[in-house]
Design a protein around this motif. Structure first.
Motif, mmCIF file in Angstrom:
data_model
loop_
_atom_site.group_PDB
_atom_site.id
_atom_site.type_symbol
_atom_site.label_atom_id
_atom_site.label_comp_id
_atom_site.label_asym_id
_atom_site.label_seq_id
_atom_site.Cartn_x
_atom_site.Cartn_y
_atom_site.Cartn_z
ATOM 1 N N ALA A 179 0.843 -1.207 0.000
ATOM 2 C CA ALA A 179 0.000 0.000 0.000
ATOM 3 C C ALA A 179 0.876 1.254 0.000
ATOM 4 O O ALA A 179 0.607 2.217 -0.723
ATOM 5 C CB ALA A 179 -0.940 -0.009 1.214
ATOM 6 N N LYS A 180 1.942 1.236 0.787
ATOM 7 C CA LYS A 180 2.860 2.374 0.871
ATOM 8 C C LYS A 180 3.540 2.605 -0.481
ATOM 9 O O LYS A 180 3.569 3.731 -0.993
ATOM 10 C CB LYS A 180 3.915 2.107 1.946
ATOM 11 C CG LYS A 180 4.972 3.176 2.040
ATOM 12 C CD LYS A 180 6.004 2.798 3.113
ATOM 13 C CE LYS A 180 7.115 3.780 3.124
ATOM 14 N NZ LYS A 180 8.370 3.237 2.692
ATOM 15 N N ASN A 181 4.062 1.533 -1.078
ATOM 16 C CA ASN A 181 4.744 1.654 -2.372
ATOM 17 C C ASN A 181 3.786 2.095 -3.473
ATOM 18 O O ASN A 181 4.156 2.878 -4.349
ATOM 19 C CB ASN A 181 5.418 0.337 -2.751
ATOM 20 C CG ASN A 181 6.599 0.005 -1.857
ATOM 21 O OD1 ASN A 181 7.100 0.851 -1.121
ATOM 22 N ND2 ASN A 181 7.036 -1.242 -1.891
ATOM 23 N N GLY A 182 2.547 1.605 -3.435
ATOM 24 C CA GLY A 182 1.549 1.993 -4.430
ATOM 25 C C GLY A 182 1.224 3.478 -4.346
ATOM 26 O O GLY A 182 1.106 4.158 -5.371
ATOM 27 N N LEU A 183 1.104 3.983 -3.136
ATOM 28 C CA LEU A 183 0.821 5.402 -2.928
ATOM 29 C C LEU A 183 1.977 6.258 -3.441
ATOM 30 O O LEU A 183 1.772 7.236 -4.161
ATOM 31 C CB LEU A 183 0.578 5.668 -1.439
ATOM 32 C CG LEU A 183 0.389 7.117 -1.007
ATOM 33 C CD1 LEU A 183 -0.776 7.763 -1.739
ATOM 34 C CD2 LEU A 183 0.187 7.181 0.511
ATOM 35 N N GLU A 184 3.179 5.880 -3.097
ATOM 36 C CA GLU A 184 4.356 6.635 -3.529
ATOM 37 C C GLU A 184 4.474 6.629 -5.055
ATOM 38 O O GLU A 184 4.691 7.669 -5.678
ATOM 39 C CB GLU A 184 5.609 6.033 -2.892
ATOM 40 C CG GLU A 184 6.857 6.832 -3.144
ATOM 41 C CD GLU A 184 8.046 6.279 -2.386
ATOM 42 O OE1 GLU A 184 8.743 7.078 -1.761
ATOM 43 O OE2 GLU A 184 8.264 5.047 -2.419
ATOM 44 N N ALA A 185 4.284 5.465 -5.663
ATOM 45 C CA ALA A 185 4.366 5.354 -7.124
ATOM 46 C C ALA A 185 3.283 6.195 -7.798
ATOM 47 O O ALA A 185 3.539 6.846 -8.821
ATOM 48 C CB ALA A 185 4.240 3.885 -7.551
ATOM 49 N N TYR A 186 2.072 6.191 -7.241
ATOM 50 C CA TYR A 186 0.976 6.982 -7.804
ATOM 51 C C TYR A 186 1.347 8.464 -7.819
ATOM 52 O O TYR A 186 1.169 9.152 -8.829
ATOM 53 C CB TYR A 186 -0.311 6.748 -6.999
ATOM 54 C CG TYR A 186 -1.506 7.486 -7.550
ATOM 55 C CD1 TYR A 186 -2.262 6.931 -8.580
ATOM 56 C CD2 TYR A 186 -1.876 8.741 -7.076
ATOM 57 C CE1 TYR A 186 -3.359 7.612 -9.105
ATOM 58 C CE2 TYR A 186 -2.961 9.423 -7.588
ATOM 59 C CZ TYR A 186 -3.698 8.849 -8.605
ATOM 60 O OH TYR A 186 -4.774 9.527 -9.130
ATOM 61 N N SER A 190 5.414 14.197 1.397
ATOM 62 C CA SER A 190 5.925 14.682 2.689
ATOM 63 C C SER A 190 5.312 13.873 3.828
ATOM 64 O O SER A 190 6.000 13.498 4.787
ATOM 65 C CB SER A 190 5.603 16.159 2.882
ATOM 66 O OG SER A 190 6.285 16.934 1.935
ATOM 67 N N TRP A 191 4.010 13.605 3.719
ATOM 68 C CA TRP A 191 3.331 12.775 4.722
ATOM 69 C C TRP A 191 3.994 11.397 4.788
ATOM 70 O O TRP A 191 4.244 10.874 5.879
ATOM 71 C CB TRP A 191 1.838 12.656 4.381
ATOM 72 C CG TRP A 191 1.083 11.830 5.384
ATOM 73 C CD1 TRP A 191 0.495 12.275 6.532
ATOM 74 C CD2 TRP A 191 0.855 10.418 5.333
ATOM 75 N NE1 TRP A 191 -0.086 11.213 7.198
ATOM 76 C CE2 TRP A 191 0.118 10.072 6.487
ATOM 77 C CE3 TRP A 191 1.193 9.415 4.431
ATOM 78 C CZ2 TRP A 191 -0.272 8.762 6.755
ATOM 79 C CZ3 TRP A 191 0.802 8.109 4.704
ATOM 80 C CH2 TRP A 191 0.074 7.792 5.849
ATOM 81 N N LEU A 192 4.281 10.818 3.610
ATOM 82 C CA LEU A 192 4.938 9.509 3.565
ATOM 83 C C LEU A 192 6.282 9.544 4.284
ATOM 84 O O LEU A 192 6.612 8.629 5.040
ATOM 85 C CB LEU A 192 5.156 9.057 2.115
ATOM 86 C CG LEU A 192 4.012 8.300 1.457
ATOM 87 C CD1 LEU A 192 4.249 8.193 -0.034
ATOM 88 C CD2 LEU A 192 3.851 6.931 2.071
ATOM 89 N N ASP A 193 7.057 10.586 4.031
ATOM 90 C CA ASP A 193 8.372 10.716 4.682
ATOM 91 C C ASP A 193 8.246 10.729 6.203
ATOM 92 O O ASP A 193 9.104 10.200 6.895
ATOM 93 C CB ASP A 193 9.088 12.000 4.226
ATOM 94 C CG ASP A 193 9.629 11.891 2.819
ATOM 95 O OD1 ASP A 193 9.754 10.754 2.304
ATOM 96 O OD2 ASP A 193 9.930 12.947 2.225
ATOM 97 N N ASN A 194 7.181 11.326 6.693
ATOM 98 C CA ASN A 194 7.000 11.465 8.142
ATOM 99 C C ASN A 194 6.178 10.340 8.764
ATOM 100 O O ASN A 194 5.967 10.335 9.976
ATOM 101 C CB ASN A 194 6.331 12.811 8.456
ATOM 102 C CG ASN A 194 7.219 13.975 8.081
ATOM 103 O OD1 ASN A 194 8.412 13.963 8.344
ATOM 104 N ND2 ASN A 194 6.644 14.971 7.431
ATOM 105 N N ASN A 195 5.687 9.415 7.943
ATOM 106 C CA ASN A 195 4.817 8.337 8.449
ATOM 107 C C ASN A 195 5.235 6.982 7.883
ATOM 108 O O ASN A 195 4.404 6.233 7.356
ATOM 109 C CB ASN A 195 3.353 8.635 8.102
ATOM 110 C CG ASN A 195 2.831 9.840 8.842
ATOM 111 O OD1 ASN A 195 2.418 9.748 9.987
ATOM 112 N ND2 ASN A 195 2.884 10.997 8.195
ATOM 113 N N GLN A 196 6.503 6.672 7.995
ATOM 114 C CA GLN A 196 7.039 5.423 7.443
ATOM 115 C C GLN A 196 6.400 4.173 8.049
ATOM 116 O O GLN A 196 6.374 3.129 7.414
ATOM 117 C CB GLN A 196 8.557 5.366 7.645
ATOM 118 C CG GLN A 196 9.321 6.383 6.824
ATOM 119 C CD GLN A 196 9.271 6.114 5.342
ATOM 120 O OE1 GLN A 196 9.494 4.983 4.911
ATOM 121 N NE2 GLN A 196 8.950 7.119 4.551
#
Length: 146
Positions: A48-55, A89-95
């Protein structure tokens, strides 16, 4: 990891050992199943994390494409870029966010991007090759007019 492998090896050893009690075997089998469930949940969370980042990266790349610069308004481009940057930015702070939190963020980004990209796709429809790189995540609701 190593602990899981140790337990799996112990389960196999316990099964062939006549000294192991049925209780010990059952406990080890349960531990092995627990590790499998944890591994599956971890894999889904990372997916889910990788899919969000790729999107987000795909959307940024799409609106920055030279072929589309005349087809997207600065306002729409800014809306997508700002939302994607906010999400990254949210992803960076919510690994260590949960799968559900990543999915929620994905819906939020799609809520901003999908209507703009659908409009953009319709405007680019006459261009050879259509949308560069295709639609991220497929065309929502199918192809317009199709």
């Amino acid at each position: 990891g190593a602990t899981k492998q140790w337990y799996q090896r112990r389960v196999r050893e316990a099964v062939v050992s006549t000294q192991s009690t049925g209780e010990e075997i059952e406990r080890m089998v349960n531990l092995a199943e627990q590790f499998k469930e944890e591994d599956d949940a971890h894999r889904e969370r990372i997916s889910a994390k990788n899919g969000l980042e790729a999107y987000c990266f795909n959307m940024k790349s799409t609106v920055d494409d030279e072929k589309l610069k005349d087809k997207i308004s600065e306002e729409d481009k800014k809306a997508i870029l700002d939302k994607c940057q906010e999400c990254l930015s949210w992803l960076d702070n919510n690994q260590s966010a949960t799968k559900e939190e990543y999915e929620h963020q994905q819906k939020e980004v799609e809520g901003v991007c999908t209507p703009i990209v659908t409009k953009l796709y319709a405007a680019a429809g006459g261009a050879p090759g259509g949308m560069p790189g295709g639609m991220p995540g497929g065309m929502p609701g199918g192809m317009p007019g199709g």
